[in-house]
Each structure stands twice: as structure tokens, then as C-alpha cells.
Design a protein around this motif. Structure first.
Motif, PDB file in Angstrom:
ATOM      1  N   ASP A 106      -4.856  -1.668 -17.621  1.00 10.93           N
ATOM      2  CA  ASP A 106      -3.344  -1.461 -16.940  1.00 10.93           C
ATOM      3  C   ASP A 106      -3.421  -0.899 -15.714  1.00 10.93           C
ATOM      4  OD1 ASP A 106      -1.916  -2.470 -19.316  1.00 10.93           O
ATOM      5  OD2 ASP A 106      -2.501  -0.489 -20.313  1.00 10.93           O
ATOM      6  N   GLN A 107      -4.600  -1.672 -14.949  1.00  9.29           N
ATOM      7  CA  GLN A 107      -4.829  -1.103 -13.580  1.00  9.29           C
ATOM      8  C   GLN A 107      -4.685  -2.079 -12.442  1.00  9.29           C
ATOM      9  OE1 GLN A 107      -8.876  -0.121 -12.063  1.00  9.29           O
ATOM     10  NE2 GLN A 107      -8.018   2.095 -12.017  1.00  9.29           N
ATOM     11  N   ALA A 108      -4.120  -2.000 -11.336  1.00 13.26           N
ATOM     12  CA  ALA A 108      -4.102  -3.133 -10.297  1.00 13.26           C
ATOM     13  C   ALA A 108      -5.034  -2.501  -9.193  1.00 13.26           C
ATOM     14  CB  ALA A 108      -2.674  -3.276  -9.909  1.00 13.26           C
ATOM     15  N   VAL A 109      -5.494  -3.509  -8.517  1.00 11.73           N
ATOM     16  CA  VAL A 109      -6.570  -3.097  -7.378  1.00 11.73           C
ATOM     17  C   VAL A 109      -6.150  -4.054  -6.271  1.00 11.73           C
ATOM     18  CG1 VAL A 109      -8.970  -2.794  -6.622  1.00 11.73           C
ATOM     19  CG2 VAL A 109      -8.520  -2.561  -8.994  1.00 11.73           C
ATOM     20  N   HIS A 110      -5.953  -3.254  -5.072  1.00  9.39           N
ATOM     21  CA  HIS A 110      -5.474  -3.992  -3.908  1.00  9.39           C
ATOM     22  C   HIS A 110      -6.551  -3.800  -2.788  1.00  9.39           C
ATOM     23  CE1 HIS A 110      -1.846  -4.907  -5.913  1.00  9.39           C
ATOM     24  NE2 HIS A 110      -1.603  -3.548  -5.918  1.00  9.39           N
ATOM     25  N   LEU A 111      -7.221  -4.957  -2.178  1.00 15.01           N
ATOM     26  CA  LEU A 111      -7.892  -4.649  -0.926  1.00 15.01           C
ATOM     27  C   LEU A 111      -7.302  -5.108   0.418  1.00 15.01           C
ATOM     28  CD1 LEU A 111     -10.801  -3.668   0.150  1.00 15.01           C
ATOM     29  CD2 LEU A 111     -11.576  -5.672  -0.432  1.00 15.01           C
ATOM     30  N   TRP A 112      -7.133  -4.311   1.471  1.00 19.21           N
ATOM     31  CA  TRP A 112      -6.461  -4.796   2.594  1.00 19.21           C
ATOM     32  C   TRP A 112      -7.419  -4.592   3.767  1.00 19.21           C
ATOM     33  CZ3 TRP A 112      -1.495  -6.383   3.227  1.00 19.21           C
ATOM     34  CH2 TRP A 112      -0.554  -6.338   2.128  1.00 19.21           C
ATOM     35  N   ARG A 113      -7.400  -5.217   4.853  1.00 19.12           N
ATOM     36  CA  ARG A 113      -8.177  -5.177   5.919  1.00 19.12           C
ATOM     37  C   ARG A 113      -7.015  -4.833   7.041  1.00 19.12           C
ATOM     38  NH1 ARG A 113      -9.787 -10.212   6.578  1.00 19.12           N
ATOM     39  NH2 ARG A 113     -12.030  -9.991   5.451  1.00 19.12           N
ATOM     40  N   TYR A 114      -7.704  -3.809   8.043  1.00 19.90           N
ATOM     41  CA  TYR A 114      -6.758  -3.542   9.282  1.00 19.90           C
ATOM     42  C   TYR A 114      -7.591  -4.056  10.585  1.00 19.90           C
ATOM     43  CZ  TYR A 114      -3.986  -1.305   5.859  1.00 19.90           C
ATOM     44  OH  TYR A 114      -2.867  -0.937   4.870  1.00 19.90           O
ATOM     45  N   GLU A 115      -7.117  -5.092  11.210  1.00 24.19           N
ATOM     46  CA  GLU A 115      -8.002  -5.593  12.285  1.00 24.19           C
ATOM     47  C   GLU A 115      -7.513  -4.720  13.504  1.00 24.19           C
ATOM     48  OE1 GLU A 115      -5.916  -7.759  10.469  1.00 24.19           O
ATOM     49  OE2 GLU A 115      -7.339  -8.974   9.665  1.00 24.19           O
ATOM     50  N   GLY A 116      -8.677  -3.891  14.044  1.00 26.04           N
ATOM     51  CA  GLY A 116      -8.359  -2.994  15.019  1.00 26.04           C
ATOM     52  C   GLY A 116      -8.542  -1.502  14.656  1.00 26.04           C
ATOM     53  N   GLY A 117      -9.006  -1.331  13.405  1.00 23.34           N
ATOM     54  CA  GLY A 117      -9.210   0.176  12.772  1.00 23.34           C
ATOM     55  C   GLY A 117      -8.228   1.021  12.532  1.00 23.34           C
ATOM     56  N   TYR A 118      -8.404   2.255  12.871  1.00 20.55           N
ATOM     57  CA  TYR A 118      -7.278   3.362  12.635  1.00 20.55           C
ATOM     58  C   TYR A 118      -6.054   3.099  13.554  1.00 20.55           C
ATOM     59  CZ  TYR A 118     -11.063   5.871  10.300  1.00 20.55           C
ATOM     60  OH  TYR A 118     -11.846   6.206   9.227  1.00 20.55           O
ATOM     61  N   PRO A 119      -5.941   2.513  14.723  1.00 21.34           N
ATOM     62  CA  PRO A 119      -4.706   2.406  15.474  1.00 21.34           C
ATOM     63  C   PRO A 119      -4.055   1.323  14.768  1.00 21.34           C
ATOM     64  CG  PRO A 119      -6.573   2.151  17.130  1.00 21.34           C
ATOM     65  CD  PRO A 119      -7.161   2.714  15.689  1.00 21.34           C
ATOM     66  N   ALA A 120      -4.685   0.207  14.059  1.00 21.70           N
ATOM     67  CA  ALA A 120      -4.137  -0.999  13.632  1.00 21.70           C
ATOM     68  C   ALA A 120      -3.531  -0.273  12.086  1.00 21.70           C
ATOM     69  CB  ALA A 120      -5.109  -2.113  13.135  1.00 21.70           C
ATOM     70  N   LEU A 121      -3.966   0.481  11.511  1.00 21.74           N
ATOM     71  CA  LEU A 121      -3.406   1.098  10.129  1.00 21.74           C
ATOM     72  C   LEU A 121      -2.131   1.951  10.523  1.00 21.74           C
ATOM     73  CD1 LEU A 121      -3.827   2.164   7.302  1.00 21.74           C
ATOM     74  CD2 LEU A 121      -5.057   4.146   7.937  1.00 21.74           C
ATOM     75  N   THR A 122      -2.140   2.857  11.381  1.00 21.97           N
ATOM     76  CA  THR A 122      -1.146   3.615  12.126  1.00 21.97           C
ATOM     77  C   THR A 122      -0.078   2.746  12.656  1.00 21.97           C
ATOM     78  OG1 THR A 122      -2.499   5.503  12.927  1.00 21.97           O
ATOM     79  CG2 THR A 122      -0.269   5.254  13.649  1.00 21.97           C
ATOM     80  N   GLU A 123      -0.283   1.511  13.180  1.00 22.69           N
ATOM     81  CA  GLU A 123       0.836   0.575  13.524  1.00 22.69           C
ATOM     82  C   GLU A 123       1.509   0.242  12.286  1.00 22.69           C
ATOM     83  OE1 GLU A 123       1.547  -3.571  15.980  1.00 22.69           O
ATOM     84  OE2 GLU A 123      -0.475  -2.323  15.989  1.00 22.69           O
ATOM     85  N   VAL A 124       0.779  -0.436  11.304  1.00 22.41           N
ATOM     86  CA  VAL A 124       1.245  -1.104   9.910  1.00 22.41           C
ATOM     87  C   VAL A 124       2.164  -0.043   9.270  1.00 22.41           C
ATOM     88  CG1 VAL A 124       0.765  -2.088   7.855  1.00 22.41           C
ATOM     89  CG2 VAL A 124      -0.643  -2.941   9.938  1.00 22.41           C
ATOM     90  N   MET A 125       1.443   1.145   8.919  1.00 20.82           N
ATOM     91  CA  MET A 125       2.287   2.105   8.265  1.00 20.82           C
ATOM     92  C   MET A 125       3.715   2.341   8.897  1.00 20.82           C
ATOM     93  SD  MET A 125       0.429   2.703   5.772  1.00 20.82           S
ATOM     94  CE  MET A 125       0.233   0.972   5.728  1.00 20.82           C
ATOM     95  N   SER A 126       3.773   2.481  10.146  1.00 17.81           N
ATOM     96  CA  SER A 126       4.833   2.826  10.901  1.00 17.81           C
ATOM     97  C   SER A 126       5.872   1.481  10.986  1.00 17.81           C
ATOM     98  CB  SER A 126       4.535   3.313  12.504  1.00 17.81           C
ATOM     99  OG  SER A 126       5.509   3.411  13.374  1.00 17.81           O
ATOM    100  N   LYS A 127       5.262   0.524  10.871  1.00 13.65           N
ATOM    101  CA  LYS A 127       6.399  -0.446  10.887  1.00 13.65           C
ATOM    102  C   LYS A 127       6.744  -0.835   9.509  1.00 13.65           C
ATOM    103  CE  LYS A 127       4.516  -3.390  14.924  1.00 13.65           C
ATOM    104  NZ  LYS A 127       3.746  -4.441  15.217  1.00 13.65           N
ATOM    105  N   LEU A 128       6.150  -0.544   8.411  1.00 19.63           N
ATOM    106  CA  LEU A 128       6.559  -0.423   7.016  1.00 19.63           C
ATOM    107  C   LEU A 128       7.468   0.565   6.763  1.00 19.63           C
ATOM    108  CD1 LEU A 128       3.116  -1.256   5.327  1.00 19.63           C
ATOM    109  CD2 LEU A 128       5.202  -2.941   5.743  1.00 19.63           C
ATOM    110  N   ARG A 129       7.364   1.562   7.370  1.00 19.12           N
ATOM    111  CA  ARG A 129       8.667   2.691   7.176  1.00 19.12           C
ATOM    112  C   ARG A 129      10.161   2.037   7.408  1.00 19.12           C
ATOM    113  NH1 ARG A 129       4.337   6.685   8.108  1.00 19.12           N
ATOM    114  NH2 ARG A 129       4.723   6.292  10.497  1.00 19.12           N
TER     115      ARG A 129
END
Length: 270
Positions: A106-129
Motif C-alpha cells: 500500500d505504498q506509492a512512489v513518485h519521482l520528479w525532475r526539476y530542470e534548473g536545480g534548487y531554484p526550479a524546486l523553489t519556483e515550483v513549490m511557490s507556484k503550487l501554493r
């Protein structure tokens, strides 16, 4: 009597030769346990082992779902996650999404790629909020979960780039908890070992952790089915050099785990 003495002498000499021939291997085993073979460096292992041509950062998510909610969980994931993946507004892609078949249930596994490293991760998280649909998705998802954890990863420079593939396939995620200080040594060995596992296009991606549980390595493989997995893994032992690389990497491992996973219908890795 002379014949008995001669026989005894021959046995002793044979034993001595056998012992002498075994000693280098025994010494190598002891050295592999206690001696680090990598010279001290003045650079982070992430700079030495990660791909230079890309600045991609990966996020690996593990969600333990309430058994009675797994079907509903998969349904909302398949409705929402592809929208983020396909929206050019977000500098990220969904590499793959699976349910664990053998391993933790009963486990789900997701793998995401952020093109641009940590700045891209920060941008995505900010927009998703600010994305109301995703906010509602997270709220509904939280009621279905028992626990969740994630890791931020970089990909090894010598591994395949994880790209979409057609199916049907099963996937194996092999996770290794290494002894602290052995990541470069692991990379040195696997830079050679990976060539033994390319004949059947089973190698999908190799990653090492940066944030979360540290000194973690994840190897992702694809197979037609469990029997094909068994056949391919057994065939590697007939290739000269494979057994030596396994012999030296085993002492670097503290713990290891294997998950057999089935992709969801919307996973780019099928």
C-alpha cells in the motif's frame, strides 16, 4: 615409510600453495572492510559524481497509503499530477509514478525532475501554493496517508538518463544505505559495473541523496516481468569482472532494500 613421508610433504606443500594463493583475496577482503581506497579530496562528492551537463534535481517521494484508500489515492494522483507535468508554467517533469507490488505494501512512489536545480524546486513549490486545485488535492490526499517522506537526489554521471519508455514493464527500485564516507568509492566501482547491466536496456537511472536520509543510493531498473529480472541478474554473474565489483561494493553497504513496483497508467515510465 619413505613413501608416507613424501606424501605428507606433498600435502603440506599443496596446502601452503593453496593458502598462499588465497591470502591476496583474504587481504583484499579485509582491506575492503577497513581501508578507504579513495584519496582525500577538497571537493564535495556531489561535484565529483553528478552529471555536469545538466543541473537537474530529483525528488523521490514515498507515500504509505491507508489500505482502504489506495484506489482513491491513485485516482486523484492520476487526475492532478499529469497536469503539473504537462504545464510549461512549472519547470518540472514527472519521471515516474508507481505502486509498490513487492516490498512495503500500500505504498506509492513518485519521482520528479526539476530542470534548473534548487531554484526550479523553489519556483515550483511557490507556484503550487497558489494553485487551488493542487491545494485541494493535497488536502484530500492527507486524509488517505499513514505517513510520507521524501529525498532530494542528484543523478550519477555514469548512469542512464531516465526517459519515458513504453510498457508493459515492472520496475525495481534498489535502495542502498552506504557507510558514511564511501560515496565516492561506490561511484568509482559502479562507473565500471554499470557496463555489465546495459545489454537488455534494463538500467533506468541511478541517484544519490542530497537532502533527507543521507548516503542513500537508488538504482532504478525496468524488466518485462519477474522471470526476466531473474534471468538478467543471473546472466551478469557469467560476465568476467562483475563478481569482483560486487565483492568490493558489499562492504560499503549498511542496509539495502528492493521494491518491485507497478507503474500507474499516467506514468511516463511504463
Amino acid at each position: 615409510m619413505d613413501i608416507q613421508i613424501a606424501c605428507t610433504r606433498n600435502k603440506l606443500e599443496t596446502r601452503k600453495l593453496t593458502s598462499s594463493s588465497n591470502r591476496p583475496r583474504e587481504d583484499s577482503w579485509l582491506k575492503s572492510l577497513f581501508v578507504r581506497k579513495v584519496d582525500p579530496r577538497k571537493d564535495a562528492h556531489s561535484n565529483l559524481l553528478a552529471k555536469k551537463e545538466t543541473s537537474s534535481l530529483y525528488k523521490l517521494q514515498f507515500h504509505n497509503v491507508k489500505p482502504e484508500c489506495l484506489e482513491a489515492y491513485n485516482k486523484i494522483c492520476q487526475e492532478v499530477l499529469p497536469k503539473i507535468h504537462e504545464d510549461k508554467h512549472y519547470p518540472c517533469t514527472l519521471v515516474g509514478t508507481w505502486n509498490t507490488w513487492y516490498g512495503e505494501q500500500d505504498q506509492a512512489v513518485h519521482l520528479w525532475r526539476y530542470e534548473g536545480g534548487y531554484p526550479a524546486l523553489t519556483e515550483v513549490m511557490s507556484k503550487l501554493r497558489e494553485n487551488q486545485e493542487f491545494v485541494e488535492f493535497r488536502k484530500a490526499r492527507s486524509n488517505m496517508l499513514l505517513s510520507r517522506k521524501n529525498q532530494l537526489l542528484l543523478e550519477f554521471s555514469f548512469w542512464n538518463e531516465p526517459v519515458p519508455r513504453s510498457g508493459p514493464n515492472i520496475y525495481e527500485l534498489r535502495s542502498y544505505q552506504l557507510r558514511p564516507g564511501t560515496m565516492i568509492e561506490w561511484g568509482n566501482y559502479w562507473a565500471r559495473a554499470i557496463r555489465f547491466r546495459q545489454d537488455n536496456n534494463e538500467a533506468v537511472g541511478g541517484f544519490f541523496s542530497q537532502i533527507g536520509q543521507l548516503y542513500m543510493v537508488h538504482h532504478l531498473w525496468a524488466y518485462k516481468d519477474l522471470q526476466t529480472r531473474e534471468d538478467i541478474r543471473n546472466a551478469a554473474w557469467h560476465k568476467h569482472g562483475w563478481e569482483e565489483l560486487v565483492y568490493y561494493t558489499v562492504p560499503l553497504i549498511q542496509e539495502m532494500e528492493s521494491r518491485i513496483m507497478i507503474p500507474l497508467k499516467t506514468s511516463p515510465l511504463q
